[in-house]
Design a protein around this motif. Structure first.
Motif, short mmCIF file in Angstrom:
data_model
loop_
_atom_site.label_atom_id
_atom_site.label_comp_id
_atom_site.label_asym_id
_atom_site.label_seq_id
_atom_site.Cartn_x
_atom_site.Cartn_y
_atom_site.Cartn_z
N LEU A 1 0.62 27.29 91.86
CA LEU A 1 0.46 26.20 93.01
C LEU A 1 -0.79 25.20 92.57
O LEU A 1 -0.60 23.97 92.86
CB LEU A 1 0.05 26.67 94.46
CG LEU A 1 1.15 27.57 95.02
CD1 LEU A 1 0.47 28.25 96.37
CD2 LEU A 1 2.10 26.80 95.45
N ASN A 2 -1.62 25.61 91.68
CA ASN A 2 -2.53 24.76 91.17
C ASN A 2 -2.23 23.80 90.09
O ASN A 2 -3.06 23.07 89.27
CB ASN A 2 -3.90 25.43 90.80
CG ASN A 2 -5.16 24.73 91.24
OD1 ASN A 2 -5.24 23.51 91.71
ND2 ASN A 2 -6.44 25.46 91.05
N GLY A 3 -0.89 24.06 89.55
CA GLY A 3 -0.45 23.45 88.34
C GLY A 3 -1.03 23.87 87.00
O GLY A 3 -0.94 23.23 85.98
N ILE B 1 0.59 21.93 80.59
CA ILE B 1 0.90 21.02 79.46
C ILE B 1 0.13 19.56 79.85
O ILE B 1 0.22 19.18 81.00
CB ILE B 1 2.21 20.90 79.03
CG1 ILE B 1 2.84 22.20 78.43
CG2 ILE B 1 2.44 19.66 77.97
CD1 ILE B 1 4.24 22.08 78.30
N GLY B 2 -0.50 18.98 78.99
CA GLY B 2 -0.99 17.76 79.17
C GLY B 2 -2.43 17.88 80.09
O GLY B 2 -2.93 16.66 80.71
N MET B 3 -2.90 18.91 80.28
CA MET B 3 -4.40 19.09 80.79
C MET B 3 -5.35 19.24 80.08
O MET B 3 -5.11 20.03 78.96
CB MET B 3 -4.15 20.40 82.00
CG MET B 3 -5.01 20.50 82.93
SD MET B 3 -4.92 22.04 83.92
CE MET B 3 -3.45 21.63 84.45
N SER B 4 -6.49 18.57 80.06
CA SER B 4 -7.65 18.84 79.16
C SER B 4 -8.16 20.26 79.14
O SER B 4 -7.82 20.87 80.27
CB SER B 4 -8.87 17.98 79.52
OG SER B 4 -9.41 18.10 80.64
N ALA B 5 -8.73 20.78 78.00
CA ALA B 5 -9.38 22.07 78.26
C ALA B 5 -10.35 22.35 79.28
O ALA B 5 -10.46 23.35 79.94
CB ALA B 5 -9.67 22.45 77.06
N VAL B 6 -11.24 21.28 79.41
CA VAL B 6 -12.21 21.25 80.50
C VAL B 6 -11.58 21.52 82.06
O VAL B 6 -11.94 22.21 82.95
CB VAL B 6 -13.21 20.22 80.55
CG1 VAL B 6 -14.10 20.28 81.70
CG2 VAL B 6 -13.90 20.16 79.22
N GLU B 7 -10.82 20.88 82.19
CA GLU B 7 -9.99 20.80 83.62
C GLU B 7 -9.01 22.07 83.83
O GLU B 7 -9.19 22.68 84.78
CB GLU B 7 -8.81 19.46 83.69
CG GLU B 7 -8.00 19.68 84.68
CD GLU B 7 -8.89 18.95 86.00
OE1 GLU B 7 -8.58 19.24 87.21
OE2 GLU B 7 -10.11 18.56 85.86
N GLU B 8 -8.63 22.39 82.79
CA GLU B 8 -7.90 23.91 82.68
C GLU B 8 -8.84 25.04 83.05
O GLU B 8 -8.62 25.86 84.05
CB GLU B 8 -6.96 23.98 81.67
CG GLU B 8 -6.03 25.30 81.66
CD GLU B 8 -5.38 25.42 80.19
OE1 GLU B 8 -4.47 26.22 80.41
OE2 GLU B 8 -5.53 24.90 79.30
N PHE B 9 -9.94 24.89 82.43
CA PHE B 9 -10.94 25.93 82.72
C PHE B 9 -11.58 25.83 83.92
O PHE B 9 -11.67 26.91 84.81
CB PHE B 9 -12.25 25.86 81.62
CG PHE B 9 -13.15 27.03 81.83
CD1 PHE B 9 -13.02 28.27 81.37
CD2 PHE B 9 -14.51 26.52 82.22
CE1 PHE B 9 -13.67 29.15 81.38
CE2 PHE B 9 -15.45 27.54 82.36
CZ PHE B 9 -15.39 28.87 81.80
N ARG B 10 -11.75 24.84 84.48
CA ARG B 10 -12.18 24.46 85.75
C ARG B 10 -11.37 25.25 86.87
O ARG B 10 -11.58 25.91 87.88
CB ARG B 10 -12.59 22.98 86.12
CG ARG B 10 -13.33 22.86 87.51
CD ARG B 10 -13.42 21.42 87.69
NE ARG B 10 -12.11 20.67 87.93
CZ ARG B 10 -11.29 20.55 89.15
NH1 ARG B 10 -11.81 21.37 90.12
NH2 ARG B 10 -10.27 20.20 89.19
N LYS B 11 -9.93 24.72 86.71
CA LYS B 11 -8.90 25.29 87.77
C LYS B 11 -9.03 26.74 87.62
O LYS B 11 -8.82 27.41 88.67
CB LYS B 11 -7.62 24.59 87.40
CG LYS B 11 -7.50 23.14 87.81
CD LYS B 11 -6.26 22.58 87.77
CE LYS B 11 -6.32 21.25 88.52
NZ LYS B 11 -4.58 20.85 88.48
N LEU B 12 -8.99 27.42 86.27
CA LEU B 12 -8.93 28.71 86.20
C LEU B 12 -10.04 29.48 87.02
O LEU B 12 -9.91 30.61 87.75
CB LEU B 12 -8.89 29.17 84.85
CG LEU B 12 -7.89 29.03 83.92
CD1 LEU B 12 -7.92 29.38 82.46
CD2 LEU B 12 -6.69 30.13 84.46
#
Length: 146
Positions: free
Chosen positions: A84-86, A91-102
């Motif tokens: 749900l959080n994408g 794909i196309g997400m920065s590593a920082v954004e992905e880590f923050r969402k995780l």
């Protein structure tokens, strides 16, 4: 053009792409990538659960298989909220954004499950230590496996 002609042109183009480059065309790449990331997250949560139970055993508690079963809701609910959080396929997400969402999604899921455990009045049956350790280890293992 009719629908049949359009479909045959698409198939011909796909065939030409695969023969000209020697690489088969990419079909459902996002789906495959999402499935790979989901399986990676599943393995990460399972490793975190095993580590959390191993820590409990090292602290003197006997091995209890029901503790492993208690971590399954964390896995399932986290996967749903990650989707749900994408984060699938991510794909196309920065590593920082992905880590923050995780981190934020995993934390919210664990807090919600702990609150639900207290609300349902089964806190004595549900191990908060196992839940907390699973959360802690998943914050380390999830980003490493991705």
């Amino acid at each position: 053009m009719t629908k049949v002609n359009i479909e045959s042109l698409k198939m011909q183009r796909l065939k030409e792409e695969s023969t000209s480059t020697g690489v088969p065309p990419r079909v459902n790449t996002r789906l495959w990538m999402g499935m790979l990331v989901l399986s990676s997250d599943t393995m990460s949560f399972l490793m975190a659960a095993i580590l959390s139970i191993a820590i409990r055993v090292l602290l003197g508690d006997p091995w209890r298989f029901d503790l492993f079963l208690q971590t399954i809701p964390v896995l399932v609910i986290s996967a749903i909220f990650f989707a749900l959080n994408g984060l699938y396929p991510g794909i196309g997400m920065s590593a920082v954004e992905e880590f923050r969402k995780l981190v934020t999604t995993a934390t919210i899921v664990v807090i919600a499950l702990a609150a639900l455990s207290f609300w349902a009045r089964n806190a004595n049956e549900y191990s908060r230590l196992t839940l907390t350790l699973t959360w802690f280890f998943s914050l380390i293992i999830l980003p490493l496996n991705r």
